[in-house]
Design a protein around this motif. Structure first.
Motif, PDB file in Angstrom:
ATOM      1  N   LEU A  98       0.840  -1.201   0.000  1.00 41.08           N
ATOM      2  CA  LEU A  98       0.000   0.000   0.000  1.00 41.08           C
ATOM      3  C   LEU A  98       0.874   1.250   0.000  1.00 41.08           C
ATOM      4  CD1 LEU A  98      -2.963  -0.709   2.473  1.00 41.08           C
ATOM      5  CD2 LEU A  98      -3.043  -0.526  -0.017  1.00 41.08           C
ATOM      6  N   ARG A  99       1.887   1.278   0.867  1.00 48.12           N
ATOM      7  CA  ARG A  99       2.802   2.431   0.921  1.00 48.12           C
ATOM      8  C   ARG A  99       3.525   2.601  -0.411  1.00 48.12           C
ATOM      9  NH1 ARG A  99       4.045   0.350   6.116  1.00 48.12           N
ATOM     10  NH2 ARG A  99       6.028  -0.476   5.380  1.00 48.12           N
ATOM     11  N   ARG A 100       3.929   1.480  -0.986  1.00 51.49           N
ATOM     12  CA  ARG A 100       4.641   1.509  -2.273  1.00 51.49           C
ATOM     13  C   ARG A 100       3.788   2.169  -3.347  1.00 51.49           C
ATOM     14  NH1 ARG A 100       4.264  -1.875  -6.695  1.00 51.49           N
ATOM     15  NH2 ARG A 100       6.167  -2.263  -7.892  1.00 51.49           N
ATOM     16  N   ASN A 101       2.526   1.748  -3.442  1.00 49.23           N
ATOM     17  CA  ASN A 101       1.673   2.270  -4.508  1.00 49.23           C
ATOM     18  C   ASN A 101       1.190   3.686  -4.237  1.00 49.23           C
ATOM     19  OD1 ASN A 101       2.040  -0.123  -5.819  1.00 49.23           O
ATOM     20  ND2 ASN A 101      -0.117  -0.584  -6.080  1.00 49.23           N
ATOM     21  N   LEU A 102       1.012   4.053  -2.969  1.00 48.40           N
ATOM     22  CA  LEU A 102       0.668   5.442  -2.654  1.00 48.40           C
ATOM     23  C   LEU A 102       1.811   6.373  -3.060  1.00 48.40           C
ATOM     24  CD1 LEU A 102      -1.073   5.066   0.831  1.00 48.40           C
ATOM     25  CD2 LEU A 102      -2.137   5.873  -1.297  1.00 48.40           C
TER      26      LEU A 102
ATOM     27  N   ASP B 174      -8.138   4.036  -5.867  1.00 48.59           N
ATOM     28  CA  ASP B 174      -7.502   3.011  -6.706  1.00 48.59           C
ATOM     29  C   ASP B 174      -7.192   1.756  -5.894  1.00 48.59           C
ATOM     30  OD1 ASP B 174      -7.465   4.654  -8.981  1.00 48.59           O
ATOM     31  OD2 ASP B 174      -5.582   5.599  -8.351  1.00 48.59           O
ATOM     32  N   LEU B 175      -6.807   1.973  -4.628  1.00 47.77           N
ATOM     33  CA  LEU B 175      -6.373   0.872  -3.770  1.00 47.77           C
ATOM     34  C   LEU B 175      -7.497   0.335  -2.886  1.00 47.77           C
ATOM     35  CD1 LEU B 175      -2.953   2.440  -2.706  1.00 47.77           C
ATOM     36  CD2 LEU B 175      -3.349   0.715  -4.467  1.00 47.77           C
ATOM     37  N   ASN B 176      -8.691   0.935  -3.012  1.00 47.10           N
ATOM     38  CA  ASN B 176      -9.864   0.481  -2.256  1.00 47.10           C
ATOM     39  C   ASN B 176      -9.635   0.522  -0.744  1.00 47.10           C
ATOM     40  OD1 ASN B 176     -12.520  -0.441  -2.084  1.00 47.10           O
ATOM     41  ND2 ASN B 176     -11.889  -2.597  -1.980  1.00 47.10           N
ATOM     42  N   ILE B 177      -9.072   1.632  -0.261  1.00 50.08           N
ATOM     43  CA  ILE B 177      -8.868   1.808   1.177  1.00 50.08           C
ATOM     44  C   ILE B 177      -9.569   3.086   1.630  1.00 50.08           C
ATOM     45  CG2 ILE B 177      -6.674   0.563   1.240  1.00 50.08           C
ATOM     46  CD1 ILE B 177      -5.235   3.268   1.261  1.00 50.08           C
ATOM     47  N   SER B 178      -9.849   3.190   2.925  1.00 51.14           N
ATOM     48  CA  SER B 178     -10.542   4.349   3.469  1.00 51.14           C
ATOM     49  C   SER B 178      -9.598   5.538   3.610  1.00 51.14           C
ATOM     50  CB  SER B 178     -11.120   4.010   4.848  1.00 51.14           C
ATOM     51  OG  SER B 178     -10.075   3.794   5.783  1.00 51.14           O
ATOM     52  N   TRP B 179     -10.194   6.732   3.810  1.00 53.46           N
ATOM     53  CA  TRP B 179      -9.391   7.934   4.031  1.00 53.46           C
ATOM     54  C   TRP B 179      -8.542   7.779   5.286  1.00 53.46           C
ATOM     55  CZ3 TRP B 179      -9.037  11.461   8.035  1.00 53.46           C
ATOM     56  CH2 TRP B 179      -8.349  12.649   7.753  1.00 53.46           C
TER      57      TRP B 179
ATOM     58  N   GLU C 120      -5.531   5.618   4.602  1.00 50.89           N
ATOM     59  CA  GLU C 120      -4.558   6.355   3.802  1.00 50.89           C
ATOM     60  C   GLU C 120      -3.750   7.304   4.670  1.00 50.89           C
ATOM     61  OE1 GLU C 120      -4.563   9.028  -0.281  1.00 50.89           O
ATOM     62  OE2 GLU C 120      -6.187   9.297   1.165  1.00 50.89           O
ATOM     63  N   GLN C 121      -4.431   8.063   5.560  1.00 49.30           N
ATOM     64  CA  GLN C 121      -3.737   9.019   6.410  1.00 49.30           C
ATOM     65  C   GLN C 121      -2.827   8.324   7.424  1.00 49.30           C
ATOM     66  OE1 GLN C 121      -3.832  12.264   5.610  1.00 49.30           O
ATOM     67  NE2 GLN C 121      -5.099  11.449   3.930  1.00 49.30           N
ATOM     68  N   THR C 122      -3.271   7.178   7.919  1.00 45.16           N
ATOM     69  CA  THR C 122      -2.440   6.416   8.860  1.00 45.16           C
ATOM     70  C   THR C 122      -1.143   5.966   8.197  1.00 45.16           C
ATOM     71  OG1 THR C 122      -4.400   5.611  10.037  1.00 45.16           O
ATOM     72  CG2 THR C 122      -2.362   4.364  10.340  1.00 45.16           C
ATOM     73  N   ILE C 123      -1.250   5.475   6.973  1.00 45.13           N
ATOM     74  CA  ILE C 123      -0.074   5.016   6.236  1.00 45.13           C
ATOM     75  C   ILE C 123       0.882   6.179   5.970  1.00 45.13           C
ATOM     76  CG2 ILE C 123       0.710   4.127   3.998  1.00 45.13           C
ATOM     77  CD1 ILE C 123      -1.821   2.390   3.975  1.00 45.13           C
ATOM     78  N   LYS C 124       0.323   7.327   5.567  1.00 48.64           N
ATOM     79  CA  LYS C 124       1.157   8.494   5.281  1.00 48.64           C
ATOM     80  C   LYS C 124       1.855   8.991   6.543  1.00 48.64           C
ATOM     81  CE  LYS C 124      -1.233  10.197   1.156  1.00 48.64           C
ATOM     82  NZ  LYS C 124      -2.006  11.293   0.544  1.00 48.64           N
ATOM     83  N   ALA C 125       1.153   8.948   7.696  1.00 50.22           N
ATOM     84  CA  ALA C 125       1.757   9.384   8.964  1.00 50.22           C
ATOM     85  C   ALA C 125       2.914   8.470   9.353  1.00 50.22           C
ATOM     86  CB  ALA C 125       0.699   9.397  10.066  1.00 50.22           C
ATOM     87  N   LYS C 126       2.709   7.154   9.197  1.00 46.00           N
ATOM     88  CA  LYS C 126       3.788   6.202   9.503  1.00 46.00           C
ATOM     89  C   LYS C 126       4.981   6.415   8.579  1.00 46.00           C
ATOM     90  CE  LYS C 126       0.947   2.415  11.330  1.00 46.00           C
ATOM     91  NZ  LYS C 126       0.502   1.028  11.112  1.00 46.00           N
ATOM     92  N   GLU C 127       4.694   6.716   7.322  1.00 44.43           N
ATOM     93  CA  GLU C 127       5.773   6.937   6.358  1.00 44.43           C
ATOM     94  C   GLU C 127       6.558   8.192   6.705  1.00 44.43           C
ATOM     95  OE1 GLU C 127       8.055   5.555   3.287  1.00 44.43           O
ATOM     96  OE2 GLU C 127       6.301   4.611   4.177  1.00 44.43           O
ATOM     97  N   ALA C 128       5.846   9.250   7.180  1.00 45.61           N
ATOM     98  CA  ALA C 128       6.519  10.498   7.561  1.00 45.61           C
ATOM     99  C   ALA C 128       7.442  10.269   8.753  1.00 45.61           C
ATOM    100  CB  ALA C 128       5.481  11.573   7.896  1.00 45.61           C
TER     101      ALA C 128
END
Length: 236
Positions: free
Chosen positions: A148-152, A160-165, A168-176
């Motif tokens: 998921l992180r890779r494709n975001l 596109d990835l069929n995930i909730s908002w 998405e925000q949780t993944i972006k926060a972890k990536e940051a």
């Protein structure tokens, strides 16, 4: 082995989803059951596959094209019949049918390849252990968040990835947080290298200063200039 001058028409079918090396090796075996082989590969259509086996990642056109690029395939039939018939064998003038050791049953519990076996036209090909479409999908599901992180990062959005908002925000926060940690490590590594470089320069300069004929006298002047002056006075 049969007649080396004859070109044998060999048939091998399958779903061939996410075409991989296990598929290619199976087709290689089918291609090599006789010296001269024209290999016909049947690719099961979406309608039969989804109804009888399950959802595929690739549609039938993508699966058929993937097979067509394999060097062992001389011809691709898509969609092919889910269960081959004597009429199909006759239509395509098939000399041998290749399949794995597992027995495939119809809805009445009969071996669908029994008539082929009875005619002496059945050849067994082996599986490549540890390599299958199911294994590939399992690996993706196991590392779901990683992909998921890779494709975001590559520009796909949550729809596109069929995930909730929220996801998405949780993944972006972890990536940051992860990016910040990596940046901190790089800064720390840079400071360590700078300190090492300065230390090396100091030691080199120190050693070069005393690389003279009067090394010992120069060293005494720096370490204890007072004692050196007393020695000079006593000599007077």
């Amino acid at each position: 082995m049969g007649d080396p001058s004859k070109v044998y028409r060999v048939y091998a079918d399958g779903v061939y989803d996410l075409f991989h090396c296990g598929h290619a090796r199976a087709l290689q075996q089918a291609k090599n059951i006789e010296e001269n082989v024209y290999l016909i590969v049947g690719v099961a259509g979406d309608e039969d596959t989804h109804a009888l086996k399950g959802t595929t990642v690739m549609d039938q056109e993508q699966r058929a094209e993937s097979v067509s690029h394999c060097k062992y395939a001389d011809e691709v039939i898509c969609p092919c019949p889910w269960i081959i018939t004597p009429e199909f064998i006759e239509e395509h003038q098939i000399d041998f049918v290749c399949h794995g050791q597992d027995i495939c049953y119809d809805e009445n519990g009969n071996d669908i390849y029994q008539f082929v076996k009875d005619a002496g036209k059945y050849r067994v090909i082996g599986r490549t252990e540890g390599v299958s479409t199911s294994d590939i999908i399992r690996n993706i599901v196991r590392d779901y968040d990683v992909y998921l992180r890779r494709n975001l990062k590559r520009g796909y959005d949550r729809k596109d990835l069929n995930i909730s908002w929220t996801k998405e925000q949780t993944i972006k926060a972890k990536e940051a947080v992860s990016d910040g940690f990596r940046t901190g490590l790089e800064i720390g590594k840079g400071k360590l290298n700078l300190w090492k470089e300065n230390t090396d320069n100091f030691i080199t300069g120190f050693l070069q200063r005393f690389d003279q004929a009067e090394t010992w006298e120069n060293l005494k002047q720096i370490i204890s200039p007072h004692n050196s002056m007393e020695e000079d006075s006593s000599e007077d």
